[in-house]
Design a protein around this motif. Structure first.
Motif, PDB file in Angstrom:
ATOM      1  N   ASP A 166       0.853  -1.181   0.000  1.00  0.00           N
ATOM      2  CA  ASP A 166       0.000   0.000   0.000  1.00  0.00           C
ATOM      3  C   ASP A 166       0.892   1.235   0.000  1.00  0.00           C
ATOM      4  O   ASP A 166       1.768   1.374   0.853  1.00  0.00           O
ATOM      5  CB  ASP A 166      -0.911  -0.006   1.221  1.00  0.00           C
ATOM      6  CG  ASP A 166      -1.764   1.241   1.302  1.00  0.00           C
ATOM      7  OD1 ASP A 166      -1.368   2.178   2.022  1.00  0.00           O
ATOM      8  OD2 ASP A 166      -2.801   1.302   0.628  1.00  0.00           O
ATOM      9  N   THR A 168       0.498   4.410   0.755  1.00  0.00           N
ATOM     10  CA  THR A 168       0.495   5.280   1.932  1.00  0.00           C
ATOM     11  C   THR A 168       1.205   4.633   3.104  1.00  0.00           C
ATOM     12  O   THR A 168       1.977   5.281   3.823  1.00  0.00           O
ATOM     13  CB  THR A 168      -0.948   5.632   2.309  1.00  0.00           C
ATOM     14  OG1 THR A 168      -1.597   6.242   1.189  1.00  0.00           O
ATOM     15  CG2 THR A 168      -0.978   6.591   3.484  1.00  0.00           C
ATOM     16  N   GLU A 169       0.967   3.344   3.314  1.00  0.00           N
ATOM     17  CA  GLU A 169       1.624   2.656   4.425  1.00  0.00           C
ATOM     18  C   GLU A 169       3.129   2.532   4.198  1.00  0.00           C
ATOM     19  O   GLU A 169       3.923   2.637   5.137  1.00  0.00           O
ATOM     20  CB  GLU A 169       0.999   1.280   4.620  1.00  0.00           C
ATOM     21  CG  GLU A 169      -0.456   1.337   5.090  1.00  0.00           C
ATOM     22  CD  GLU A 169      -1.033  -0.039   5.306  1.00  0.00           C
ATOM     23  OE1 GLU A 169      -0.312  -1.023   5.036  1.00  0.00           O
ATOM     24  OE2 GLU A 169      -2.198  -0.138   5.741  1.00  0.00           O
ATOM     25  N   THR A 171       4.953   4.698   2.521  1.00  0.00           N
ATOM     26  CA  THR A 171       5.494   6.033   2.758  1.00  0.00           C
ATOM     27  C   THR A 171       5.579   6.336   4.250  1.00  0.00           C
ATOM     28  O   THR A 171       6.576   6.903   4.730  1.00  0.00           O
ATOM     29  CB  THR A 171       4.632   7.079   2.056  1.00  0.00           C
ATOM     30  OG1 THR A 171       4.556   6.785   0.656  1.00  0.00           O
ATOM     31  CG2 THR A 171       5.207   8.469   2.247  1.00  0.00           C
ATOM     32  N   ALA A 172       4.546   5.967   5.007  1.00  0.00           N
ATOM     33  CA  ALA A 172       4.572   6.212   6.450  1.00  0.00           C
ATOM     34  C   ALA A 172       5.698   5.429   7.119  1.00  0.00           C
ATOM     35  O   ALA A 172       6.419   5.966   7.980  1.00  0.00           O
ATOM     36  CB  ALA A 172       3.227   5.840   7.061  1.00  0.00           C
ATOM     37  N   THR A 199       4.969  16.967   0.747  1.00  0.00           N
ATOM     38  CA  THR A 199       4.565  16.044  -0.307  1.00  0.00           C
ATOM     39  C   THR A 199       3.670  16.760  -1.299  1.00  0.00           C
ATOM     40  O   THR A 199       3.151  17.859  -1.036  1.00  0.00           O
ATOM     41  CB  THR A 199       3.817  14.825   0.262  1.00  0.00           C
ATOM     42  OG1 THR A 199       2.545  15.253   0.764  1.00  0.00           O
ATOM     43  CG2 THR A 199       4.611  14.164   1.370  1.00  0.00           C
ATOM     44  N   TYR A 203      -0.511  12.228  -2.337  1.00  0.00           N
ATOM     45  CA  TYR A 203      -0.448  11.554  -1.049  1.00  0.00           C
ATOM     46  C   TYR A 203      -1.681  11.897  -0.214  1.00  0.00           C
ATOM     47  O   TYR A 203      -2.212  13.013  -0.291  1.00  0.00           O
ATOM     48  CB  TYR A 203       0.820  11.946  -0.286  1.00  0.00           C
ATOM     49  CG  TYR A 203       2.094  11.420  -0.902  1.00  0.00           C
ATOM     50  CD1 TYR A 203       2.644  10.215  -0.488  1.00  0.00           C
ATOM     51  CD2 TYR A 203       2.738  12.118  -1.914  1.00  0.00           C
ATOM     52  CE1 TYR A 203       3.805   9.721  -1.043  1.00  0.00           C
ATOM     53  CE2 TYR A 203       3.906  11.633  -2.486  1.00  0.00           C
ATOM     54  CZ  TYR A 203       4.423  10.435  -2.041  1.00  0.00           C
ATOM     55  OH  TYR A 203       5.577   9.949  -2.615  1.00  0.00           O
ATOM     56  N   ASP A 204      -2.105  10.935   0.587  1.00  0.00           N
ATOM     57  CA  ASP A 204      -3.222  11.115   1.500  1.00  0.00           C
ATOM     58  C   ASP A 204      -2.679  11.703   2.795  1.00  0.00           C
ATOM     59  O   ASP A 204      -2.175  10.989   3.664  1.00  0.00           O
ATOM     60  CB  ASP A 204      -3.909   9.773   1.754  1.00  0.00           C
ATOM     61  CG  ASP A 204      -5.205   9.915   2.531  1.00  0.00           C
ATOM     62  OD1 ASP A 204      -5.467  11.017   3.054  1.00  0.00           O
ATOM     63  OD2 ASP A 204      -5.950   8.924   2.623  1.00  0.00           O
ATOM     64  N   ARG A 207      -4.359  10.433   6.150  1.00  0.00           N
ATOM     65  CA  ARG A 207      -3.933   9.088   6.527  1.00  0.00           C
ATOM     66  C   ARG A 207      -2.496   9.077   7.031  1.00  0.00           C
ATOM     67  O   ARG A 207      -2.165   8.399   8.009  1.00  0.00           O
ATOM     68  CB  ARG A 207      -4.074   8.165   5.320  1.00  0.00           C
ATOM     69  CG  ARG A 207      -3.673   6.716   5.569  1.00  0.00           C
ATOM     70  CD  ARG A 207      -4.617   6.025   6.509  1.00  0.00           C
ATOM     71  NE  ARG A 207      -4.283   4.613   6.660  1.00  0.00           N
ATOM     72  CZ  ARG A 207      -4.869   3.791   7.521  1.00  0.00           C
ATOM     73  NH1 ARG A 207      -5.832   4.255   8.305  1.00  0.00           N
ATOM     74  NH2 ARG A 207      -4.520   2.525   7.596  1.00  0.00           N
ATOM     75  N   LEU A 208      -1.616   9.837   6.373  1.00  0.00           N
ATOM     76  CA  LEU A 208      -0.232   9.908   6.830  1.00  0.00           C
ATOM     77  C   LEU A 208      -0.135  10.517   8.223  1.00  0.00           C
ATOM     78  O   LEU A 208       0.635  10.060   9.066  1.00  0.00           O
ATOM     79  CB  LEU A 208       0.603  10.718   5.837  1.00  0.00           C
ATOM     80  CG  LEU A 208       1.043  10.026   4.546  1.00  0.00           C
ATOM     81  CD1 LEU A 208       1.786  10.999   3.651  1.00  0.00           C
ATOM     82  CD2 LEU A 208       1.917   8.822   4.848  1.00  0.00           C
ATOM     83  N   ALA A 293      -8.714   3.835   2.131  1.00  0.00           N
ATOM     84  CA  ALA A 293      -7.713   3.484   3.131  1.00  0.00           C
ATOM     85  C   ALA A 293      -8.320   3.194   4.496  1.00  0.00           C
ATOM     86  O   ALA A 293      -7.684   2.557   5.340  1.00  0.00           O
ATOM     87  CB  ALA A 293      -6.690   4.605   3.255  1.00  0.00           C
ATOM     88  N   SER A 468      -5.987  -0.468   0.175  1.00  0.00           N
ATOM     89  CA  SER A 468      -6.444   0.919   0.289  1.00  0.00           C
ATOM     90  C   SER A 468      -7.433   1.272  -0.807  1.00  0.00           C
ATOM     91  O   SER A 468      -7.359   2.343  -1.400  1.00  0.00           O
ATOM     92  CB  SER A 468      -5.250   1.884   0.254  1.00  0.00           C
ATOM     93  OG  SER A 468      -4.445   1.679   1.370  1.00  0.00           O
TER      94      SER A 468
END
Length: 479
Positions: A166, A168-169, A171-172, A199, A203-204, A207-208, A293, A468
């Motif tokens: 995923d 976003t995950e 990236t986190a 960013t 990107y969300d 969520r981040l 997500a 997501s």
């Protein structure tokens, strides 16, 4: 600012570069000599890197093309140790704090059916409506930005996004790992300001911010103009019992009639965009839904408040009509925010595009026709090692400019390409930990006339699982 002619500054810069070369060599677990000389060839080759075997023709590469291919196929790099070395280098500060930028750049492999872990990468074409999906390997990069306009960024990490990941995950987790390494290296302490992460709109941000809530991190995300943000909920109207509201009045970014009075404003003058008006709307959050997500979220959806920023400039390059720029900061309280600093930090995010162009056009990041994704990861970190050496040699390399190029008085204004041009003269005073090759004879290879019975497997392109809210892709979407 110290100059190249300062003896003390020059000795210190040589020591930093020499120490990095030695530590990088120590991070190579297998085929260390061959891999180190591949990086040397990247830096000292006359002209851009256009193919892998031509690296063996460089004078600093003492092995043949067979040894070069063997190093890329069987070499190993301790990624955890190498990224710790990158985090320990001196990093630029933007407004007194570390500012990171995150972005994804694809390594396109459209016709490589035998390559594994490929995905459909979104590629922007020239002109409006010419974007397309091309198979390749998407890589997520984290860099540290410099305060002024520069062609350099300090690369800190690179992660390939796989079909089961995923975005976003990933990236986190990448940001979390980078911040932890920076704190372990003493680059950031509890007394310092939170690390700013910038960013783009892909990107969300909500969520981040939820995934990184326990870190000293402040997000600055560009948002689309059709987003809707809610104000804090007020008291419930009426005397009848019931549940208190969780969301206040809605603020539609594309409907000015829903905009409240800004909580703070600033007007600054810029050389590129003219006057810029910045309006801040504090304590704004998105209303989360049970899809995308948040499909697997257990319990009540959180309220993740932040600050919405609206930036309106007088002009844009190329006589384009300026449109409002919308940003979202994860800092809900604007009392300690510098609106001008956030705007300039977002403008500096585009410096990472210069890094991508340098990688692809000069250092040949996407040139090798590598089959496996693991070998692509190794090559990516070799390019990072070469680029980092160019950044550390900014105050050491001489400006060997062409007759039609303008002279540069400040060494910090030299581009990576011009520093690479003079790296060959700098190399003799640097350590060379790679050992010379041993005399041997090449193997006989496959007998003439025999056929290769071990055919390479073919791999599908696209995601293997839904993550997501993204659909499983076995073919590119229709135009």
């Amino acid at each position: 600012m110290t100059s190249v002619s300062d003896p003390d500054a020059r000795v210190e810069a040589i020591g930093v570069l020499s120490r990095f070369r030695t530590e990088f060599f120590g991070c190579l677990d297998a085929r260390a000599d061959g891999l180190f000389e591949v990086v040397e060839a990247m830096l000292c080759l006359d002209g851009p890197v256009v193919s892998v075997p031509e690296l063996s023709l460089a004078s600093v590469h003492r092995r043949g093309h067979g040894g070069l291919y063997d190093a890329l196929a069987s070499g190993k790099l301790n990624v955890a140790r190498f990224t710790a070395v990158l985090a320990g280098l001196e990093l630029p500060r933007f407004g007194g704090r570390i500012t990171l930028a995150v972005d994804v750049s694809p390594w396109l492999r459209p016709d490589a059916e035998c390559c594994d872990e490929r995905m459909f990468c979104h590629v922007h074409g020239r002109g409006r409506g010419n974007a397309q999906m091309v198979p390749g390997w998407p890589y997520s990069f984290v860099v540290a930005l410099e305060p002024g306009a520069s062609s350099f960024t300090a690369l800190l990490d690179a992660v390939r996004i796989g079909p089961d990941d995923d975005g976003t995950e990933v990236t986190a987790a990448q940001i979390r790992a980078v911040v932890q390494r920076l704190r372990a290296a003493g680059q950031h302490t509890d007394a310092d300001r939170p690390v700013l992460v910038v960013t783009d709109s892909g990107y969300d941000g909500t969520r981040l911010a939820f995934l990184l809530a326990d870190l000293p991190v402040e997000l600055l995300v560009r948002v689309r103009s059709d987003r809707v943000y809610c104000a804090p909920a007020g008291a419930r109207k009426g005397e009848r019992p019931g549940r208190q509201p969780r969301h206040g009045p809605r603020m539609k970014l594309n409907d000015c009639s829903t905009w409240p009075v800004p909580d703070a404003s600033a007007r600054i003058d810029t050389a590129r965009y003219g006057a810029a008006q910045i309006d801040a709307f504090a304590r704004r959050h998105q209303r989360l839904a049970g899809d995308g997500a948040w499909a697997g979220h257990v319990g009540e959806y959180p309220i993740i408040a932040g600050t919405v920023l609206r930036v309106q400039v007088d002009r844009l390059p190329g006589d384009r009509a300026p449109k409002p720029l919308w940003l979202w900061s994860s800092a809900a309280d604007i009392s300690g925010l510098s609106l001008a600093g956030l705007f300039f930090a977002f403008c500096r995010r585009f410096d990472i595009e210069h890094t991508f162009r340098m990688w692809k056009q000069t250092l040949g990041w996407t040139r090798p026709r590598i089959r496996t994704a693991a070998a692509a990861d190794l090559w990516t970190f070799l390019v990072i090692a070469a680029y980092t050496q160019l950044r550390l040699a900014r105050r050491l390399a001489a400006d060997l400019r062409r007759g039609w190029e303008r002279p540069v008085a400040d060494p910090d204004r030299l581009t990576p390409t011009r520093i690479r041009r003079g790296f060959r003269r700098l190399r003799p005073i640097l350590p060379h930990p790679a050992r010379p090759p041993k005399a041997n004879r090449p193997g006989p290879g496959r007998p003439k006339g025999s056929k290769n019975k071990n055919r390479a497997p073919r791999h599908d392109v696209g995601k293997r699982t839904k993550t997501s809210g993204e659909t499983t892709a076995a073919a590119p979407p229709p135009p």
